[in-house]
Design a protein around this motif. Structure first.
Motif, PDB file in Angstrom:
ATOM      1  N   VAL A 204       3.097   2.303  -1.924  1.00  0.00           N
ATOM      2  CA  VAL A 204       3.996   1.208  -2.283  1.00  0.00           C
ATOM      3  C   VAL A 204       4.985   1.035  -1.137  1.00  0.00           C
ATOM      4  N   TYR A 205       5.011  -0.174  -0.571  1.00  0.00           N
ATOM      5  CA  TYR A 205       5.918  -0.473   0.536  1.00  0.00           C
ATOM      6  C   TYR A 205       7.243  -1.019  -0.019  1.00  0.00           C
ATOM      7  N   CYS A 206       7.163  -1.949  -0.947  1.00  0.00           N
ATOM      8  CA  CYS A 206       8.329  -2.486  -1.638  1.00  0.00           C
ATOM      9  C   CYS A 206       7.849  -3.229  -2.876  1.00  0.00           C
ATOM     10  N   TRP A 207       8.760  -3.606  -3.772  1.00  0.00           N
ATOM     11  CA  TRP A 207       8.373  -4.314  -4.982  1.00  0.00           C
ATOM     12  C   TRP A 207       9.592  -5.016  -5.568  1.00  0.00           C
ATOM     13  N   THR A 208       9.302  -5.911  -6.492  1.00  0.00           N
ATOM     14  CA  THR A 208      10.324  -6.531  -7.313  1.00  0.00           C
ATOM     15  C   THR A 208       9.791  -6.532  -8.741  1.00  0.00           C
ATOM     16  N   VAL A 209      10.692  -6.522  -9.686  1.00  0.00           N
ATOM     17  CA  VAL A 209      10.283  -6.544 -11.085  1.00  0.00           C
ATOM     18  C   VAL A 209      10.551  -7.943 -11.633  1.00  0.00           C
ATOM     19  N   VAL A 210       9.512  -8.542 -12.173  1.00  0.00           N
ATOM     20  CA  VAL A 210       9.618  -9.869 -12.776  1.00  0.00           C
ATOM     21  C   VAL A 210       9.966  -9.674 -14.249  1.00  0.00           C
ATOM     22  N   HIS A 211      11.148 -10.192 -14.646  1.00  0.00           N
ATOM     23  CA  HIS A 211      11.604 -10.060 -16.032  1.00  0.00           C
ATOM     24  C   HIS A 211      11.449 -11.356 -16.817  1.00  0.00           C
ATOM     25  N   GLN A 212      11.366 -12.486 -16.105  1.00  0.00           N
ATOM     26  CA  GLN A 212      11.212 -13.774 -16.773  1.00  0.00           C
ATOM     27  C   GLN A 212      10.085 -14.534 -16.092  1.00  0.00           C
ATOM     28  N   ALA A 213       9.064 -14.864 -16.859  1.00  0.00           N
ATOM     29  CA  ALA A 213       7.911 -15.552 -16.296  1.00  0.00           C
ATOM     30  C   ALA A 213       8.254 -17.010 -15.996  1.00  0.00           C
TER      31      ALA A 213
ATOM     32  N   ALA B 149       4.319  -6.335  -5.975  1.00  0.00           N
ATOM     33  CA  ALA B 149       4.589  -5.376  -4.906  1.00  0.00           C
ATOM     34  C   ALA B 149       3.847  -5.708  -3.619  1.00  0.00           C
ATOM     35  N   ILE B 150       4.310  -5.076  -2.564  1.00  0.00           N
ATOM     36  CA  ILE B 150       3.578  -5.038  -1.299  1.00  0.00           C
ATOM     37  C   ILE B 150       3.069  -3.609  -1.155  1.00  0.00           C
ATOM     38  N   VAL B 151       1.760  -3.484  -0.978  1.00  0.00           N
ATOM     39  CA  VAL B 151       1.136  -2.177  -0.746  1.00  0.00           C
ATOM     40  C   VAL B 151       0.665  -2.131   0.701  1.00  0.00           C
ATOM     41  N   GLU B 152       0.990  -1.042   1.355  1.00  0.00           N
ATOM     42  CA  GLU B 152       0.494  -0.817   2.715  1.00  0.00           C
ATOM     43  C   GLU B 152      -0.710   0.106   2.626  1.00  0.00           C
ATOM     44  N   LEU B 153      -1.876  -0.422   3.022  1.00  0.00           N
ATOM     45  CA  LEU B 153      -3.100   0.375   2.983  1.00  0.00           C
ATOM     46  C   LEU B 153      -3.058   1.468   4.033  1.00  0.00           C
ATOM     47  N   ASP B 154      -3.778   2.549   3.802  1.00  0.00           N
ATOM     48  CA  ASP B 154      -3.816   3.658   4.766  1.00  0.00           C
ATOM     49  C   ASP B 154      -4.294   3.194   6.139  1.00  0.00           C
ATOM     50  N   GLU B 155      -5.130   2.156   6.160  1.00  0.00           N
ATOM     51  CA  GLU B 155      -5.635   1.641   7.430  1.00  0.00           C
ATOM     52  C   GLU B 155      -4.629   0.742   8.143  1.00  0.00           C
ATOM     53  N   GLY B 156      -3.579   0.284   7.427  1.00  0.00           N
ATOM     54  CA  GLY B 156      -2.541  -0.509   8.069  1.00  0.00           C
ATOM     55  C   GLY B 156      -2.183  -1.848   7.473  1.00  0.00           C
ATOM     56  N   PRO B 157      -3.161  -2.644   6.987  1.00  0.00           N
ATOM     57  CA  PRO B 157      -2.763  -3.959   6.468  1.00  0.00           C
ATOM     58  C   PRO B 157      -1.919  -3.838   5.199  1.00  0.00           C
ATOM     59  N   ARG B 158      -1.079  -4.862   4.986  1.00  0.00           N
ATOM     60  CA  ARG B 158      -0.257  -4.928   3.777  1.00  0.00           C
ATOM     61  C   ARG B 158      -0.743  -6.071   2.910  1.00  0.00           C
ATOM     62  N   LEU B 159      -0.653  -5.861   1.586  1.00  0.00           N
ATOM     63  CA  LEU B 159      -1.187  -6.813   0.627  1.00  0.00           C
ATOM     64  C   LEU B 159      -0.185  -7.027  -0.492  1.00  0.00           C
ATOM     65  N   ALA B 160       0.095  -8.302  -0.828  1.00  0.00           N
ATOM     66  CA  ALA B 160       0.903  -8.632  -2.001  1.00  0.00           C
ATOM     67  C   ALA B 160       0.021  -8.471  -3.221  1.00  0.00           C
ATOM     68  N   THR B 161       0.504  -7.733  -4.217  1.00  0.00           N
ATOM     69  CA  THR B 161      -0.342  -7.378  -5.345  1.00  0.00           C
ATOM     70  C   THR B 161       0.499  -6.995  -6.553  1.00  0.00           C
ATOM     71  N   TRP B 162      -0.160  -6.528  -7.591  1.00  0.00           N
ATOM     72  CA  TRP B 162       0.500  -6.013  -8.785  1.00  0.00           C
ATOM     73  C   TRP B 162       0.314  -4.504  -8.818  1.00  0.00           C
ATOM     74  N   ILE B 163       1.320  -3.808  -9.330  1.00  0.00           N
ATOM     75  CA  ILE B 163       1.172  -2.383  -9.620  1.00  0.00           C
ATOM     76  C   ILE B 163       1.076  -2.267 -11.134  1.00  0.00           C
ATOM     77  N   THR B 164       0.043  -1.613 -11.594  1.00  0.00           N
ATOM     78  CA  THR B 164      -0.176  -1.451 -13.027  1.00  0.00           C
ATOM     79  C   THR B 164      -0.267   0.039 -13.361  1.00  0.00           C
ATOM     80  N   GLY B 165      -0.266   0.330 -14.639  1.00  0.00           N
ATOM     81  CA  GLY B 165      -0.507   1.708 -15.062  1.00  0.00           C
ATOM     82  C   GLY B 165       0.733   2.550 -15.246  1.00  0.00           C
ATOM     83  N   LEU B 166       1.921   1.982 -14.973  1.00  0.00           N
ATOM     84  CA  LEU B 166       3.151   2.695 -15.263  1.00  0.00           C
ATOM     85  C   LEU B 166       4.282   1.673 -15.353  1.00  0.00           C
ATOM     86  N   PRO B 167       5.365   2.013 -16.074  1.00  0.00           N
ATOM     87  CA  PRO B 167       6.484   1.084 -16.178  1.00  0.00           C
ATOM     88  C   PRO B 167       7.098   0.833 -14.799  1.00  0.00           C
TER      89      PRO B 167
END
Length: 142
Positions: A70-79, A93-111
């Motif tokens: 996880v590189y950074c994230w924001t929490v959306v409280h109002q759709a 969130a922005i995830v930085e892959l081990d190989e280097g590229p960064r991807l805007a995405t969702w983090i799931t599986g935990l609050p």
């Protein structure tokens, strides 16, 4: 990979055209690939015809292992879109892959309040329909 927190069917799908179409075709095959310049080796994301580093038009779709941090994230409280009303709060969130590229995405599986910078995550693919699978991430338990 196991599917969790799948997107409701009423959500709008992504536009499947140009270089983005190629990215999502790999996702549908359960492969997280990114463009990489064949001249200087720099990753390109979002996908585009020309390398931002050396201006080469030569590129390949290079595979990644689908693991990163996880590189950074924001929490959306109002759709802003009613289709996401049942999802809030969620972590965009922005995830930085081990190989280097960064991807805007969702983090799931935990609050969202349990996320930390640098948390190890792994990709899973959320099937929106028979053509689009979105890459999302969940905590990696090693």
């Amino acid at each position: 990979m196991k599917t969790e927190n799948p997107a409701p069917a009423d959500k709008r799908s992504v536009l499947l055209r140009g270089n983005a179409k190629e990215f999502y075709e790999w996702c549908r095959k359960r492969e997280l690939r990114f463009q990489r310049c064949q001249d200087c080796g720099v990753w390109r994301h979002p996908p585009r015809p020309m390398c931002g580093s050396c201006h080469s038009m030569r590129r390949e779709w290079a595979p990644t292992l689908g693991k990163g941090k996880v590189y950074c994230w924001t929490v959306v409280h109002q759709a802003l879109d009613p289709a996401f009303a049942n999802e809030v709060p969620y972590a965009a969130a922005i995830v930085e892959l081990d190989e280097g590229p960064r991807l805007a995405t969702w983090i799931t599986g935990l609050p969202p309040d349990r996320l930390t910078v640098g948390m190890p995550v792994e990709v899973w693919f959320d099937d929106l329909d028979d053509q689009v699978a979105l890459p999302k991430f969940r905590p990696l338990i090693e």
